[in-house]
Motif scaffolding. Structure first.
Motif, PDB file in Angstrom:
ATOM      1  N   GLU A  28      40.737   2.882  17.188  1.00 41.62           N
ATOM      2  CA  GLU A  28      40.602   2.874  18.649  1.00 41.62           C
ATOM      3  C   GLU A  28      41.952   3.054  19.333  1.00 41.62           C
ATOM      4  O   GLU A  28      42.106   3.872  20.242  1.00 41.62           O
ATOM      5  N   MET A  29      42.943   2.314  18.886  1.00 41.05           N
ATOM      6  CA  MET A  29      44.256   2.368  19.536  1.00 41.05           C
ATOM      7  C   MET A  29      44.997   3.664  19.205  1.00 41.05           C
ATOM      8  O   MET A  29      45.689   4.228  20.058  1.00 41.05           O
ATOM      9  N   ALA A  30      44.850   4.147  17.975  1.00 39.98           N
ATOM     10  CA  ALA A  30      45.461   5.427  17.616  1.00 39.98           C
ATOM     11  C   ALA A  30      44.841   6.550  18.433  1.00 39.98           C
ATOM     12  O   ALA A  30      45.534   7.468  18.900  1.00 39.98           O
ATOM     13  N   GLY A  31      43.520   6.470  18.628  1.00 38.14           N
ATOM     14  CA  GLY A  31      42.840   7.472  19.446  1.00 38.14           C
ATOM     15  C   GLY A  31      43.330   7.454  20.876  1.00 38.14           C
ATOM     16  O   GLY A  31      43.469   8.512  21.517  1.00 38.14           O
ATOM     17  N   HIS A  32      43.590   6.266  21.380  1.00 37.22           N
ATOM     18  CA  HIS A  32      44.118   6.125  22.747  1.00 37.22           C
ATOM     19  C   HIS A  32      45.457   6.849  22.890  1.00 37.22           C
ATOM     20  O   HIS A  32      45.708   7.534  23.889  1.00 37.22           O
ATOM     21  N   LEU A  33      46.313   6.727  21.888  1.00 34.09           N
ATOM     22  CA  LEU A  33      47.629   7.372  21.942  1.00 34.09           C
ATOM     23  C   LEU A  33      47.537   8.873  21.660  1.00 34.09           C
ATOM     24  O   LEU A  33      48.268   9.663  22.254  1.00 34.09           O
ATOM     25  N   ARG A  34      46.643   9.259  20.753  1.00 35.85           N
ATOM     26  CA  ARG A  34      46.469  10.694  20.488  1.00 35.85           C
ATOM     27  C   ARG A  34      45.948  11.411  21.730  1.00 35.85           C
ATOM     28  O   ARG A  34      46.272  12.586  21.967  1.00 35.85           O
ATOM     29  N   HIS A  35      45.154  10.723  22.531  1.00 36.88           N
ATOM     30  CA  HIS A  35      44.645  11.298  23.775  1.00 36.88           C
ATOM     31  C   HIS A  35      45.786  11.641  24.733  1.00 36.88           C
ATOM     32  O   HIS A  35      45.660  12.539  25.575  1.00 36.88           O
ATOM     33  N   LYS A  36      46.906  10.951  24.580  1.00 33.74           N
ATOM     34  CA  LYS A  36      48.093  11.219  25.397  1.00 33.74           C
ATOM     35  C   LYS A  36      48.954  12.334  24.791  1.00 33.74           C
ATOM     36  O   LYS A  36      49.994  12.679  25.352  1.00 33.74           O
ATOM     37  N   GLY A  37      48.515  12.841  23.648  1.00 37.29           N
ATOM     38  CA  GLY A  37      49.244  13.924  23.009  1.00 37.29           C
ATOM     39  C   GLY A  37      50.218  13.479  21.934  1.00 37.29           C
ATOM     40  O   GLY A  37      51.025  14.277  21.454  1.00 37.29           O
ATOM     41  N   TYR A  38      50.128  12.232  21.525  1.00 42.04           N
ATOM     42  CA  TYR A  38      51.047  11.699  20.529  1.00 42.04           C
ATOM     43  C   TYR A  38      50.473  11.825  19.119  1.00 42.04           C
ATOM     44  O   TYR A  38      49.263  11.878  18.932  1.00 42.04           O
ATOM     45  N   GLU A  39      51.365  11.825  18.133  1.00 42.51           N
ATOM     46  CA  GLU A  39      50.980  11.894  16.725  1.00 42.51           C
ATOM     47  C   GLU A  39      50.950  10.475  16.172  1.00 42.51           C
ATOM     48  O   GLU A  39      51.996   9.888  15.838  1.00 42.51           O
ATOM     49  N   VAL A  40      49.765   9.898  16.061  1.00 43.63           N
ATOM     50  CA  VAL A  40      49.619   8.505  15.635  1.00 43.63           C
ATOM     51  C   VAL A  40      48.437   8.377  14.680  1.00 43.63           C
ATOM     52  O   VAL A  40      47.366   8.927  14.934  1.00 43.63           O
ATOM     53  N   THR A  41      48.641   7.647  13.595  1.00 43.30           N
ATOM     54  CA  THR A  41      47.596   7.400  12.609  1.00 43.30           C
ATOM     55  C   THR A  41      47.521   5.915  12.298  1.00 43.30           C
ATOM     56  O   THR A  41      48.556   5.251  12.186  1.00 43.30           O
ATOM     57  N   GLY A  42      46.306   5.399  12.149  1.00 42.43           N
ATOM     58  CA  GLY A  42      46.124   3.999  11.790  1.00 42.43           C
ATOM     59  C   GLY A  42      45.757   3.839  10.326  1.00 42.43           C
ATOM     60  O   GLY A  42      44.870   4.535   9.827  1.00 42.43           O
TER      61      GLY A  42
END
Length: 255
Positions: free
Chosen positions: A50-64
């Motif tokens: 959920e939180m990684a998806g929130h940051l990816r929506h901002k265009g960031y490269e994040v994986t949980g």
């Protein structure tokens, strides 16, 4: 001087434990905004997704990647999966912590003591060793341990937690001294009272808050993003001559 690169983490890979909320998540968001590829970890994969998806929506490269840091096998898996995904580790943030008790130190059970020390001290120790081969290959490796002002002066009701955070400060200095030859910087941040779920027992207690405010220069509770910005400084080239440093971010509580 190019200030645009001074605080940049472009093309760096950052691994952050305890990062599905609070201080850890704020650090992840700041690092991602600075250009890093970020792996966030905590115990529950659903929360991480959920939180990684929130940051990816901002265009960031994040994986949980889920991991119980109290389990050495899961720590090994966390590092393995991070390297499989991104090929390297440049920044490690040991943020995951626990404190299952609040009250007089003599009421702390041996089980609670073991859990606190396993998560707050043993896990960072093991994870730093696991990341060592990859940090050695980085052009600007940085380890950031999230301690506490309780590690500098014990906090009421948080006796063994304070002991564990004092040990983490000492361990930070040990690794900084020994890893200097490998150009790996190791620093620690000691937050004061920050409004997070983890510290709820403190900031929801009016008596404790009133006592803290009497000793605090800025007279307010801190925000998790204010720790994130300090972490960015320690991860970035802006702090390239700093290692073994213990930074307080506590509104002036320890002055």
């Amino acid at each position: 001087m190019d200030l645009s690169t001074l605080f940049s983490l472009m093309n760096k890979v950052a691994l952050i434990t305890g990062a599905s909320k609070g201080i850890g998540f704020s650090i992840a968001e700041v690092f991602a905004a600075a250009g890093a590829k970020v792996v966030i970890s905590s115990r529950k994969q659903d929360a991480l997704d959920e939180m990684a998806g929130h940051l990816r929506h901002k265009g960031y490269e994040v994986t949980g990647i889920a991991c119980n840091v109290g389990n050495p096998d899961e720590l090994e898996n966390l590092v393995k999966k991070t390297v499989e995904l991104y090929g390297q580790i440049d920044v490690l943030v040991n943020n995951a912590a626990t404190n299952p008790v609040f009250g007089p130190v003599h009421d702390t059970s041996l089980d609670a003591y073991d859990k606190i020390m396993d998560v707050n001290v043993k896990a960072p120790f093991h994870l730093m060793k696991l990341c060592f081969p990859y940090l050695m290959e980085s052009s600007n490796p940085s380890v950031i341990n999230i301690s506490s002002i309780g590690g500098i002066s014990p906090e009421p009701g948080l006796g063994i937690y304070s002991v564990s955070k004092a040990a983490l400060i000492s361990m930070t200095k040990v690794f900084a001294k020994e890893w200097g030859d490998h150009k790996i910087r190791v620093n620690a941040i000691c937050p004061g009272l920050i409004k997070t779920k983890f510290s709820e027992a403190l900031w929801k207690n009016d008596q404790i808050v009133n006592q803290i405010m009497k000793m605090m220069a800025l007279k307010r509770i801190g925000k998790s993003e204010e720790i994130g910005s300090v972490a960015l400084f320690l991860a970035s080239p802006a702090s390239s001559y700093m290692t073994g440093t213990i930074l307080t971010a506590d509104g002036g509580f320890t002055i």
